[in-house]
Write a protein that holds these residues in place. Structure first.
Motif, PDB file in Angstrom:
ATOM      1  N   VAL A 178     -11.115  -2.824   1.495  1.00 19.83           N
ATOM      2  CA  VAL A 178     -11.093  -1.413   1.868  1.00 19.83           C
ATOM      3  C   VAL A 178     -12.308  -0.705   1.286  1.00 19.83           C
ATOM      4  O   VAL A 178     -12.862  -1.120   0.273  1.00 19.83           O
ATOM      5  CB  VAL A 178      -9.804  -0.704   1.380  1.00 19.83           C
ATOM      6  CG1 VAL A 178      -8.582  -1.246   2.092  1.00 19.83           C
ATOM      7  CG2 VAL A 178      -9.647  -0.814  -0.128  1.00 19.83           C
ATOM      8  N   GLU A 179     -12.700   0.349   1.972  1.00 22.19           N
ATOM      9  CA  GLU A 179     -13.754   1.227   1.450  1.00 22.19           C
ATOM     10  C   GLU A 179     -13.143   2.133   0.383  1.00 22.19           C
ATOM     11  O   GLU A 179     -12.018   2.614   0.525  1.00 22.19           O
ATOM     12  CB  GLU A 179     -14.330   2.092   2.584  1.00 22.19           C
ATOM     13  CG  GLU A 179     -14.851   1.317   3.776  1.00 22.19           C
ATOM     14  CD  GLU A 179     -16.244   0.773   3.566  1.00 22.19           C
ATOM     15  OE1 GLU A 179     -16.805   1.008   2.480  1.00 22.19           O
ATOM     16  OE2 GLU A 179     -16.760   0.118   4.475  1.00 22.19           O
ATOM     17  N   VAL A 180     -13.887   2.352  -0.697  1.00 17.49           N
ATOM     18  CA  VAL A 180     -13.441   3.265  -1.744  1.00 17.49           C
ATOM     19  C   VAL A 180     -14.342   4.492  -1.695  1.00 17.49           C
ATOM     20  O   VAL A 180     -15.568   4.358  -1.604  1.00 17.49           O
ATOM     21  CB  VAL A 180     -13.522   2.574  -3.130  1.00 17.49           C
ATOM     22  CG1 VAL A 180     -13.158   3.548  -4.235  1.00 17.49           C
ATOM     23  CG2 VAL A 180     -12.587   1.367  -3.173  1.00 17.49           C
ATOM     24  N   PRO A 181     -13.817   5.723  -1.714  1.00 12.56           N
ATOM     25  CA  PRO A 181     -12.427   6.082  -2.028  1.00 12.56           C
ATOM     26  C   PRO A 181     -11.530   6.309  -0.814  1.00 12.56           C
ATOM     27  O   PRO A 181     -10.384   6.704  -0.968  1.00 12.56           O
ATOM     28  CB  PRO A 181     -12.600   7.407  -2.789  1.00 12.56           C
ATOM     29  CG  PRO A 181     -13.774   8.053  -2.113  1.00 12.56           C
ATOM     30  CD  PRO A 181     -14.694   6.929  -1.708  1.00 12.56           C
ATOM     31  N   SER A 182     -12.021   6.060   0.411  1.00 10.19           N
ATOM     32  CA  SER A 182     -11.238   6.405   1.607  1.00 10.19           C
ATOM     33  C   SER A 182     -10.085   5.437   1.857  1.00 10.19           C
ATOM     34  O   SER A 182      -9.125   5.768   2.535  1.00 10.19           O
ATOM     35  CB  SER A 182     -12.147   6.416   2.838  1.00 10.19           C
ATOM     36  OG  SER A 182     -12.563   5.094   3.151  1.00 10.19           O
ATOM     37  N   TYR A 183     -10.187   4.213   1.328  1.00 16.29           N
ATOM     38  CA  TYR A 183      -9.193   3.155   1.551  1.00 16.29           C
ATOM     39  C   TYR A 183      -9.043   2.789   3.023  1.00 16.29           C
ATOM     40  O   TYR A 183      -8.011   2.298   3.448  1.00 16.29           O
ATOM     41  CB  TYR A 183      -7.841   3.514   0.920  1.00 16.29           C
ATOM     42  CG  TYR A 183      -7.908   3.446  -0.581  1.00 16.29           C
ATOM     43  CD1 TYR A 183      -7.729   2.243  -1.258  1.00 16.29           C
ATOM     44  CD2 TYR A 183      -8.205   4.576  -1.323  1.00 16.29           C
ATOM     45  CE1 TYR A 183      -7.839   2.182  -2.639  1.00 16.29           C
ATOM     46  CE2 TYR A 183      -8.316   4.517  -2.703  1.00 16.29           C
ATOM     47  CZ  TYR A 183      -8.125   3.312  -3.354  1.00 16.29           C
ATOM     48  OH  TYR A 183      -8.241   3.251  -4.715  1.00 16.29           O
ATOM     49  N   GLN A 184     -10.112   2.994   3.773  1.00 14.91           N
ATOM     50  CA  GLN A 184     -10.127   2.536   5.160  1.00 14.91           C
ATOM     51  C   GLN A 184     -10.489   1.056   5.183  1.00 14.91           C
ATOM     52  O   GLN A 184     -11.338   0.597   4.417  1.00 14.91           O
ATOM     53  CB  GLN A 184     -11.144   3.334   5.979  1.00 14.91           C
ATOM     54  CG  GLN A 184     -10.748   4.789   6.185  1.00 14.91           C
ATOM     55  CD  GLN A 184      -9.409   4.915   6.884  1.00 14.91           C
ATOM     56  OE1 GLN A 184      -9.212   4.379   7.970  1.00 14.91           O
ATOM     57  NE2 GLN A 184      -8.485   5.616   6.249  1.00 14.91           N
ATOM     58  N   PRO A 185      -9.849   0.269   6.079  1.00  7.34           N
ATOM     59  CA  PRO A 185     -10.136  -1.165   6.131  1.00  7.34           C
ATOM     60  C   PRO A 185     -11.592  -1.457   6.484  1.00  7.34           C
ATOM     61  O   PRO A 185     -12.194  -0.771   7.310  1.00  7.34           O
ATOM     62  CB  PRO A 185      -9.201  -1.673   7.232  1.00  7.34           C
ATOM     63  CG  PRO A 185      -8.146  -0.638   7.378  1.00  7.34           C
ATOM     64  CD  PRO A 185      -8.799   0.663   7.023  1.00  7.34           C
ATOM     65  N   VAL A 186     -12.155  -2.478   5.849  1.00  5.45           N
ATOM     66  CA  VAL A 186     -13.489  -2.964   6.173  1.00  5.45           C
ATOM     67  C   VAL A 186     -13.375  -3.878   7.396  1.00  5.45           C
ATOM     68  O   VAL A 186     -12.443  -4.677   7.498  1.00  5.45           O
ATOM     69  CB  VAL A 186     -14.081  -3.747   4.981  1.00  5.45           C
ATOM     70  CG1 VAL A 186     -15.396  -4.407   5.349  1.00  5.45           C
ATOM     71  CG2 VAL A 186     -14.251  -2.829   3.779  1.00  5.45           C
ATOM     72  N   ASP A 187     -14.294  -3.741   8.330  1.00 10.66           N
ATOM     73  CA  ASP A 187     -14.287  -4.580   9.525  1.00 10.66           C
ATOM     74  C   ASP A 187     -14.847  -5.957   9.173  1.00 10.66           C
ATOM     75  O   ASP A 187     -16.043  -6.109   8.907  1.00 10.66           O
ATOM     76  CB  ASP A 187     -15.134  -3.936  10.623  1.00 10.66           C
ATOM     77  CG  ASP A 187     -15.081  -4.725  11.930  1.00 10.66           C
ATOM     78  OD1 ASP A 187     -14.363  -5.749  11.986  1.00 10.66           O
ATOM     79  OD2 ASP A 187     -15.770  -4.314  12.879  1.00 10.66           O
ATOM     80  N   LEU A 188     -13.986  -6.953   9.153  1.00 11.88           N
ATOM     81  CA  LEU A 188     -14.399  -8.324   8.838  1.00 11.88           C
ATOM     82  C   LEU A 188     -14.419  -9.211  10.086  1.00 11.88           C
ATOM     83  O   LEU A 188     -14.416 -10.433   9.979  1.00 11.88           O
ATOM     84  CB  LEU A 188     -13.451  -8.923   7.796  1.00 11.88           C
ATOM     85  CG  LEU A 188     -13.449  -8.223   6.427  1.00 11.88           C
ATOM     86  CD1 LEU A 188     -12.390  -8.836   5.523  1.00 11.88           C
ATOM     87  CD2 LEU A 188     -14.824  -8.302   5.782  1.00 11.88           C
ATOM     88  N   GLY A 189     -14.398  -8.573  11.243  1.00 11.00           N
ATOM     89  CA  GLY A 189     -14.478  -9.338  12.483  1.00 11.00           C
ATOM     90  C   GLY A 189     -13.284 -10.240  12.716  1.00 11.00           C
ATOM     91  O   GLY A 189     -13.414 -11.305  13.315  1.00 11.00           O
ATOM     92  N   GLY A 190     -12.114  -9.828  12.224  1.00 11.73           N
ATOM     93  CA  GLY A 190     -10.904 -10.608  12.435  1.00 11.73           C
ATOM     94  C   GLY A 190     -10.655 -11.669  11.380  1.00 11.73           C
ATOM     95  O   GLY A 190      -9.624 -12.342  11.411  1.00 11.73           O
ATOM     96  N   ARG A 191     -11.577 -11.823  10.422  1.00  9.11           N
ATOM     97  CA  ARG A 191     -11.361 -12.808   9.354  1.00  9.11           C
ATOM     98  C   ARG A 191     -10.454 -12.244   8.277  1.00  9.11           C
ATOM     99  O   ARG A 191     -10.422 -11.041   8.044  1.00  9.11           O
ATOM    100  CB  ARG A 191     -12.687 -13.176   8.687  1.00  9.11           C
ATOM    101  CG  ARG A 191     -13.566 -14.106   9.450  1.00  9.11           C
ATOM    102  CD  ARG A 191     -14.747 -14.540   8.597  1.00  9.11           C
ATOM    103  NE  ARG A 191     -15.411 -13.408   7.956  1.00  9.11           N
ATOM    104  CZ  ARG A 191     -16.211 -13.530   6.909  1.00  9.11           C
ATOM    105  NH1 ARG A 191     -16.426 -14.697   6.355  1.00  9.11           N
ATOM    106  NH2 ARG A 191     -16.787 -12.464   6.402  1.00  9.11           N
TER     107      ARG A 191
END
Length: 199
Positions: A93-106
């Motif tokens: 997740v991105e800090v401090p937003s806690y939005q998911p990081v795009d890992l391309g489905g991994r």
């Protein structure tokens, strides 16, 4: 069996306190050096020792709890891992937003495996917030649940046994891909505090 923690933020410190309260010795390291951890070590007690990152990486079981944007750098040059167990206690997740990081489905642990080649990766200690992780796992007539996932059955058993020793119920979610589907930020088991009632 030696145990260490890489990362001394909220999650890493909570894990260290949990081990210390159960009389289990553990080493802890951060990117700034062991001298910066003396206050934390003094607060937690003699079961915890501050070490360098290189020293921490030599333990039989290494917990890593570092913000996602610094995780690759924290693991760089710590190998060879030679089959030691690396417990991925992180969330992508991105800090401090806690939005998911795009890992391309991994699965995030698949990325961790690439950054720590030769380690046996187990995803665990990542779905509870620090306050619940540090709190007594015995609650409401049962015990808090910790999820465990990975591709190596023996490594999962070692981490599950540790979780049980700390007072939790360990539930095996299967492999890293199965874990990703339910534990990835926004998934049905992300940041959820479950209790299994005592029979």
């Amino acid at each position: 069996m030696s145990i260490s923690i890489i990362g001394a933020g909220a999650i890493g410190s909570a894990i260290a306190r949990k081990f210390a309260r159960n009389g289990i010795e553990v080493s802890i390291a951060n990117s700034r050096g062991p001298e910066t951890l003396q206050g934390l070590v003094a607060e937690i007690g003699p079961q915890v020792k501050a070490v360098s990152l290189k020293e921490a990486a030599q333990a039989d079981i290494v917990f890593v709890a570092v913000n996602w944007d610094r995780l690759e750098g924290a693991l760089k040059d710590l190998g060879p891992w030679n089959g030691r167990i690396l417990v991925d206690a992180n969330n992508a997740v991105e800090v401090p937003s806690y939005q998911p990081v795009d890992l391309g489905g991994r699965a995030s642990s698949q990325a961790v495996a690439e950054w720590a080649p030769g380690a046996r990766i187990v995803k665990a200690f990542n779905h509870l917030v620090a306050a619940f992780l540090e709190a007594d796992p015995k609650v409401d007539g049962g015990r808090r649940v910790l999820f465990v996932a990975g591709e190596d059955a023996d490594a999962k058993k070692a981490v599950s046994d540790l979780a049980v020793k700390l007072g939790y119920v360990a539930i095996d979610l299967g492999g890293l891909e199965q874990s990703r589907l339910v534990q990835f930020p926004g998934g049905p088991l992300s940041i959820i505090n479950l209790v299994q009632l005592d029979q």
